[in-house]
Motif scaffolding. Structure first.
Motif, short mmCIF file in Angstrom:
data_model
loop_
_atom_site.label_atom_id
_atom_site.label_comp_id
_atom_site.label_asym_id
_atom_site.label_seq_id
_atom_site.Cartn_x
_atom_site.Cartn_y
_atom_site.Cartn_z
N SER A 56 -19.45 8.28 10.78
CA SER A 56 -18.01 8.36 10.96
C SER A 56 -17.43 9.73 10.58
N THR A 57 -18.17 10.49 9.80
CA THR A 57 -17.66 11.77 9.32
C THR A 57 -18.67 12.87 9.60
N THR A 69 -22.36 19.44 18.65
CA THR A 69 -21.95 18.10 18.24
C THR A 69 -23.14 17.38 17.59
N ILE A 70 -22.93 16.90 16.38
CA ILE A 70 -23.96 16.12 15.71
C ILE A 70 -23.63 14.64 15.86
N SER A 71 -24.67 13.83 16.07
CA SER A 71 -24.47 12.39 16.20
C SER A 71 -25.72 11.70 15.70
N ARG A 72 -25.63 10.39 15.52
CA ARG A 72 -26.79 9.65 15.06
C ARG A 72 -26.81 8.25 15.66
N ASP A 73 -28.02 7.73 15.82
CA ASP A 73 -28.23 6.36 16.28
C ASP A 73 -29.10 5.69 15.22
N ASN A 74 -28.47 4.96 14.33
CA ASN A 74 -29.21 4.37 13.21
C ASN A 74 -30.18 3.28 13.67
N LEU A 101 -27.02 11.67 -1.17
CA LEU A 101 -25.63 11.81 -1.58
C LEU A 101 -24.72 11.71 -0.36
N GLY A 102 -23.42 11.77 -0.59
CA GLY A 102 -22.47 11.75 0.51
C GLY A 102 -22.48 13.04 1.29
N LEU A 103 -21.50 13.20 2.15
CA LEU A 103 -21.43 14.37 3.03
C LEU A 103 -21.42 15.66 2.21
#
Length: 121
Positions: A56-57, A69-74, A101-103
């Motif tokens: 989401s971030t 653009t960065i994206s992910r498919d968990n 850790l977080g972002l």
């Protein structure tokens, strides 16, 4: 333990596009922040982009903002970096990395072996 394997690098002309992928082992990967970094010959490794565990971030280096653009498919344990409007200065080895850790832009614990991206002028 997480193992990361990058793929999709190659040679592209300036102005072109390329997508690199990072496949991860382990179900815990979907809980971790993932980032892309790059290292050009004779230069230090630099941050490119990062994405939160949920996707989401995101955060980008100024040099790539608006082009990458960065994206992910968990479900597939995979993170992508779509690179558009490539420039010769984008030429580098691109590394995928993960952290619990977080972002953030540093303190990444796990790294892939890298994939070469070459942009010709």
């Amino acid at each position: 333990q997480v193992q990361l394997v990058e793929s999709g690098g190659g040679l592209v002309q300036a102005g072109g596009s390329l997508r690199v992928s990072c496949a991860a082992s382990g179900r815990a990967f979907r809980l971790w922040t993932t980032g892309w970094f790059r290292q050009a010959p004779g230069k230090e490794r630099e941050f490119v982009a990062t994405i939160s565990a949920s996707g989401s971030t995101t955060d980008y280096a100024d040099s790539v903002k608006g082009r990458f653009t960065i994206s992910r498919d968990n479900a597939k344990n995979t993170v992508y970096l779509q690179m558009n409007s490539l420039k010769p200065e984008d030429t580098a080895v691109y590394y995928c990395a993960a952290r619990k850790l977080g972002l953030g832009r540093n303190e990444y614990a796990y790294w892939g072996q890298g994939t070469q991206v070459t942009v010709s002028s």
